[in-house]
Design a protein around this motif. Structure first.
Motif, mmCIF file in Angstrom:
data_model
loop_
_atom_site.group_PDB
_atom_site.id
_atom_site.type_symbol
_atom_site.label_atom_id
_atom_site.label_comp_id
_atom_site.label_asym_id
_atom_site.label_seq_id
_atom_site.Cartn_x
_atom_site.Cartn_y
_atom_site.Cartn_z
ATOM 1 N N ASN A 169 -10.558 -15.456 -10.139
ATOM 2 C CA ASN A 169 -11.239 -15.607 -8.853
ATOM 3 C C ASN A 169 -10.322 -15.391 -7.661
ATOM 4 O O ASN A 169 -10.695 -15.707 -6.529
ATOM 5 N N THR A 170 -9.106 -14.860 -7.913
ATOM 6 C CA THR A 170 -8.161 -14.677 -6.811
ATOM 7 C C THR A 170 -7.600 -13.262 -6.832
ATOM 8 O O THR A 170 -7.065 -12.809 -7.853
ATOM 9 N N THR A 171 -7.725 -12.576 -5.698
ATOM 10 C CA THR A 171 -7.165 -11.237 -5.522
ATOM 11 C C THR A 171 -6.215 -11.266 -4.336
ATOM 12 O O THR A 171 -6.545 -11.837 -3.297
ATOM 13 N N VAL A 172 -5.052 -10.653 -4.485
ATOM 14 C CA VAL A 172 -4.041 -10.705 -3.426
ATOM 15 C C VAL A 172 -3.643 -9.299 -3.003
ATOM 16 O O VAL A 172 -3.885 -8.313 -3.708
ATOM 17 N N SER A 173 -2.986 -9.224 -1.847
ATOM 18 C CA SER A 173 -2.654 -7.931 -1.253
ATOM 19 C C SER A 173 -1.300 -7.387 -1.668
ATOM 20 O O SER A 173 -1.033 -6.200 -1.510
ATOM 21 N N ASP A 174 -0.412 -8.263 -2.193
ATOM 22 C CA ASP A 174 0.942 -7.806 -2.498
ATOM 23 C C ASP A 174 1.604 -8.741 -3.498
ATOM 24 O O ASP A 174 1.091 -9.832 -3.799
ATOM 25 N N SER B 59 0.844 -1.194 0.000
ATOM 26 C CA SER B 59 0.000 0.000 0.000
ATOM 27 C C SER B 59 0.879 1.244 0.000
ATOM 28 O O SER B 59 1.911 1.287 0.684
ATOM 29 N N ALA C 67 -4.992 -11.203 -9.601
ATOM 30 C CA ALA C 67 -5.128 -9.742 -9.568
ATOM 31 C C ALA C 67 -4.708 -9.188 -8.209
ATOM 32 O O ALA C 67 -4.723 -9.884 -7.197
ATOM 33 N N PHE C 68 -4.338 -7.916 -8.222
ATOM 34 C CA PHE C 68 -4.045 -7.205 -6.980
ATOM 35 C C PHE C 68 -5.324 -6.571 -6.434
ATOM 36 O O PHE C 68 -6.196 -6.146 -7.202
ATOM 37 N N GLY C 69 -5.406 -6.469 -5.122
ATOM 38 C CA GLY C 69 -6.579 -5.891 -4.485
ATOM 39 C C GLY C 69 -6.486 -4.396 -4.272
ATOM 40 O O GLY C 69 -7.269 -3.825 -3.529
ATOM 41 N N PHE C 70 -5.526 -3.735 -4.934
ATOM 42 C CA PHE C 70 -5.393 -2.280 -4.815
ATOM 43 C C PHE C 70 -5.189 -1.696 -6.210
ATOM 44 O O PHE C 70 -4.853 -2.413 -7.164
#
Length: 301
Positions: A222-227, A134, A195-198
């Motif tokens: 179907n998958t989103t990650v934080s980093d 972030s 995919a990224f979640g930001f």
């Protein structure tokens, strides 16, 4: 009656920090003061000078002509003070607490392995590390240095480039065995794209077609990650296809744990990595300058 003691250099520093931070509250956080204390100090300064420096008629901080002139003079005075202190302490070793904020892949694979060398070289520095993808406000988080990937946004921060790496699309052999190998970018519509979640600086994955025309593929999956490190681990587990900086996954590619895909359509775009910091011209705390010089020497991306 005794004249009250006036810390003129302190007043100048607070005023300059207010101007550079853009608000009383941001300057207060950076100076570890309360907003009311900062406001009262500026009011005392204006009363002593007999001039209004900051207009209170708008919600945004706006300097009067006198405020602009005082800021320019004050910034020069602080720079001269910093130079005098550095000259007097030229033989002193860098010391103090260094707060570093880094994006997760860089922190795990580059920064943390290098920290023992840095601390051995500068034993009077202590380091506080936070890893997150972030984007943070350095003044808000009281960080000395932030290490970020991707194009830099416009800001008052100073940046030092540490390197750049070509982007690559990859997947695990197990995923490709189960789902097949995409042969063209349009085939990705039938695959799970991680995919990224930001918010990212580009919306989708860029490619070039056989005619050399730029093509942007929307991310679907179907998958989103934080980093970035979470995305790498997801790809290694066979969860889907990832797009990451080549330096981040080079060991996995070399070991056969990940396979590069669609290289014939790779546009060759590169992701830069920068160390960003709050600076007043060339004047930096010795601990920050030592860390930046160390990174420039030791980091390979």
């Amino acid at each position: 009656m005794a004249r009250p003691e006036i810390n003129r250099s302190g007043e100048i520093e607070v005023f300059v920090r207010v101007v550079e931070a853009g608000s009383f509250s941001a300057a207060a956080r950076a100076l570890r003061m309360t907003p009311s204390a900062v406001s009262k100090l500026i009011a005392r300064l204006e009363a002593r000078l007999g001039a209004r420096l900051i207009s209170r008629s708008t919600r945004r901080l706006q300097l009067t002509p006198e405020g602009v002139a005082f800021h320019d003079s004050g910034a020069r005075i602080l720079a001269d003070l910093d130079a005098a202190e550095r000259e007097a302490a030229a033989g002193a070793a860098p010391r103090g607490r260094l707060r570093v904020n880094a994006y997760v892949p860089f922190g795990q694979h580059r920064l943390m392995p290098l920290l023992p060398r840095f601390l051995e070289r500068y034993p009077e520095i202590s380091v506080e590390v936070v890893l997150t993808d972030s984007v943070i406000d350095l003044l808000e988080e009281r960080a000395d240095v932030a290490i970020r990937a991707g194009p830099l946004r416009e800001s008052r921060l100073v940046a030092r480039k540490l390197g750049q790496s070509r982007m690559v699309v990859v997947a695990a052999p197990a995923y490709l065995e189960a789902r097949g190998t995409p042969q063209t970018p349009t085939d990705l519509a039938r695959h799970n794209m991680l995919a990224f979640g930001f918010a990212r600086y580009i919306d989708g994955w860029p490619f070039v077609d056989t005619a050399g025309t730029s093509v942007m593929v929307s991310i679907g999956g179907n998958t989103t990650v934080s980093d970035g490190e979470a995305m790498r681990l997801s790809a290694l587990s066979g969860a889907g296809i990832a797009r990451l900086a080549r330096w981040h996954v080079e060991p996995d590619i070399a070991a056969g744990r990940l396979v590069p895909l669609l290289e014939a359509f790779n546009p060759g775009d590169e992701e830069p990595t920068h160390a960003v910091y709050v600076g007043q011209g060339k004047h930096l705390p010795a601990r920050v300058r030592a860390f930046l010089d160390f990174l420039a020497e030791a980091v390979r991306i």
